[in-house]
Design a protein around this motif. Structure first.
Motif, PDB file in Angstrom:
ATOM      1  N   UNK A 127       0.823  -1.209   0.000  1.00 39.71           N
ATOM      2  CA  UNK A 127       0.000   0.000   0.000  1.00 39.71           C
ATOM      3  C   UNK A 127       0.852   1.252   0.000  1.00 39.71           C
ATOM      4  N   UNK A 128       1.875   1.295   0.830  1.00 44.52           N
ATOM      5  CA  UNK A 128       2.710   2.490   0.940  1.00 44.52           C
ATOM      6  C   UNK A 128       3.902   2.471  -0.011  1.00 44.52           C
ATOM      7  N   UNK A 129       4.274   1.302  -0.477  1.00 46.12           N
ATOM      8  CA  UNK A 129       5.462   1.191  -1.315  1.00 46.12           C
ATOM      9  C   UNK A 129       6.747   1.328  -0.527  1.00 46.12           C
ATOM     10  N   UNK A 130       6.668   1.158   0.786  1.00 46.93           N
ATOM     11  CA  UNK A 130       7.841   1.281   1.648  1.00 46.93           C
ATOM     12  C   UNK A 130       7.702   0.435   2.891  1.00 46.93           C
ATOM     13  N   UNK A 131       8.543   0.715   3.864  1.00 42.78           N
ATOM     14  CA  UNK A 131       8.558  -0.039   5.111  1.00 42.78           C
ATOM     15  C   UNK A 131       7.616   0.598   6.136  1.00 42.78           C
ATOM     16  N   UNK A 132       6.932  -0.251   6.899  1.00 39.59           N
ATOM     17  CA  UNK A 132       6.103   0.194   8.019  1.00 39.59           C
ATOM     18  C   UNK A 132       6.586  -0.561   9.252  1.00 39.59           C
ATOM     19  N   UNK A 133       6.865   0.158  10.328  1.00 40.86           N
ATOM     20  CA  UNK A 133       7.412  -0.434  11.551  1.00 40.86           C
ATOM     21  C   UNK A 133       6.280  -1.013  12.395  1.00 40.86           C
ATOM     22  N   UNK A 157       4.905  -5.745  17.543  1.00 42.48           N
ATOM     23  CA  UNK A 157       4.467  -7.032  18.082  1.00 42.48           C
ATOM     24  C   UNK A 157       3.835  -7.855  16.967  1.00 42.48           C
ATOM     25  N   UNK A 158       3.604  -9.110  17.232  1.00 45.03           N
ATOM     26  CA  UNK A 158       2.961  -9.976  16.248  1.00 45.03           C
ATOM     27  C   UNK A 158       1.512  -9.563  16.009  1.00 45.03           C
ATOM     28  N   UNK A 159       0.860  -9.065  17.040  1.00 45.29           N
ATOM     29  CA  UNK A 159      -0.510  -8.578  16.879  1.00 45.29           C
ATOM     30  C   UNK A 159      -0.528  -7.372  15.940  1.00 45.29           C
ATOM     31  N   UNK A 160       0.397  -6.441  16.109  1.00 39.70           N
ATOM     32  CA  UNK A 160       0.483  -5.292  15.210  1.00 39.70           C
ATOM     33  C   UNK A 160       0.779  -5.741  13.784  1.00 39.70           C
ATOM     34  N   UNK A 161       1.646  -6.739  13.618  1.00 35.16           N
ATOM     35  CA  UNK A 161       1.945  -7.254  12.285  1.00 35.16           C
ATOM     36  C   UNK A 161       0.697  -7.850  11.649  1.00 35.16           C
ATOM     37  N   UNK A 162      -0.087  -8.584  12.425  1.00 36.61           N
ATOM     38  CA  UNK A 162      -1.325  -9.173  11.890  1.00 36.61           C
ATOM     39  C   UNK A 162      -2.293  -8.086  11.436  1.00 36.61           C
ATOM     40  N   UNK A 163      -2.458  -7.043  12.223  1.00 37.17           N
ATOM     41  CA  UNK A 163      -3.343  -5.927  11.843  1.00 37.17           C
ATOM     42  C   UNK A 163      -2.786  -5.186  10.629  1.00 37.17           C
ATOM     43  N   UNK A 164      -1.478  -5.078  10.560  1.00 37.09           N
ATOM     44  CA  UNK A 164      -0.837  -4.424   9.430  1.00 37.09           C
ATOM     45  C   UNK A 164      -1.087  -5.193   8.135  1.00 37.09           C
ATOM     46  N   UNK A 165      -1.002  -6.498   8.209  1.00 35.56           N
ATOM     47  CA  UNK A 165      -1.297  -7.335   7.037  1.00 35.56           C
ATOM     48  C   UNK A 165      -2.737  -7.156   6.573  1.00 35.56           C
ATOM     49  N   UNK A 166      -3.664  -7.116   7.520  1.00 42.55           N
ATOM     50  CA  UNK A 166      -5.073  -6.911   7.160  1.00 42.55           C
ATOM     51  C   UNK A 166      -5.267  -5.560   6.479  1.00 42.55           C
ATOM     52  N   UNK A 167      -4.653  -4.525   7.017  1.00 43.23           N
ATOM     53  CA  UNK A 167      -4.789  -3.190   6.428  1.00 43.23           C
ATOM     54  C   UNK A 167      -4.141  -3.129   5.051  1.00 43.23           C
ATOM     55  N   UNK A 168      -3.029  -3.811   4.866  1.00 43.44           N
ATOM     56  CA  UNK A 168      -2.303  -3.762   3.601  1.00 43.44           C
ATOM     57  C   UNK A 168      -3.105  -4.399   2.466  1.00 43.44           C
ATOM     58  N   UNK A 201      -6.484  -4.533   2.395  1.00 48.98           N
ATOM     59  CA  UNK A 201      -7.835  -3.966   2.365  1.00 48.98           C
ATOM     60  C   UNK A 201      -7.875  -2.895   1.271  1.00 48.98           C
ATOM     61  N   UNK A 202      -8.632  -3.107   0.191  1.00 49.50           N
ATOM     62  CA  UNK A 202      -8.613  -2.179  -0.947  1.00 49.50           C
ATOM     63  C   UNK A 202      -8.920  -0.708  -0.616  1.00 49.50           C
ATOM     64  N   UNK A 203      -9.841  -0.379   0.291  1.00 52.31           N
ATOM     65  CA  UNK A 203     -10.101   1.041   0.553  1.00 52.31           C
ATOM     66  C   UNK A 203      -8.959   1.772   1.280  1.00 52.31           C
ATOM     67  N   UNK A 204      -8.035   1.067   1.887  1.00 53.08           N
ATOM     68  CA  UNK A 204      -6.928   1.702   2.614  1.00 53.08           C
ATOM     69  C   UNK A 204      -5.940   2.282   1.600  1.00 53.08           C
ATOM     70  N   UNK A 205      -5.666   3.584   1.721  1.00 52.72           N
ATOM     71  CA  UNK A 205      -4.776   4.244   0.757  1.00 52.72           C
ATOM     72  C   UNK A 205      -3.426   4.630   1.369  1.00 52.72           C
ATOM     73  N   UNK A 206      -3.230   4.384   2.649  1.00 54.30           N
ATOM     74  CA  UNK A 206      -1.965   4.681   3.303  1.00 54.30           C
ATOM     75  C   UNK A 206      -1.927   4.046   4.681  1.00 54.30           C
ATOM     76  N   UNK A 207      -0.736   3.770   5.177  1.00 54.88           N
ATOM     77  CA  UNK A 207      -0.563   3.194   6.518  1.00 54.88           C
ATOM     78  C   UNK A 207       0.583   3.939   7.188  1.00 54.88           C
TER      79      UNK A 207
END
Length: 65
Positions: free
Chosen positions: A12-18, A21-32, A34-40
């Motif tokens: 989604x961002x074309x770069x790295x997102x920090x 935790x594993x829970x944050x990584x799981x949520x990050x994957x879901x957001x990445x 998700x088609x309506x998400x335009x940035x993270x």
């Protein structure tokens, strides 16, 4: 206690997102994927509010508009 922080290569961002935790990584994957998400954005801001006379603050893990 082990920490599982790292960088995720986001499509989604074309770069790295920090993440921190594993829970944050799981949520990050879901957001990445998700088609309506335009940035993270990781830890984008600090919210401050006065509640019952006490100042409270919070830094959210992600902002995904």
């Amino acid at each position: 206690m082990a920490h599982y922080s790292g960088d995720y290569a986001s499509a989604t961002t074309g770069g790295q997102v920090v993440y921190e935790s594993r829970l944050e990584l799981a949520r990050l994957l879901l957001a990445d994927f998700d088609p309506p998400v335009c940035g993270i954005y990781a830890q984008p801001l600090r919210m401050v509010a006065r509640i019952d006379g006490k100042v409270r603050s919070h830094v959210p893990d992600f902002l995904a508009p």
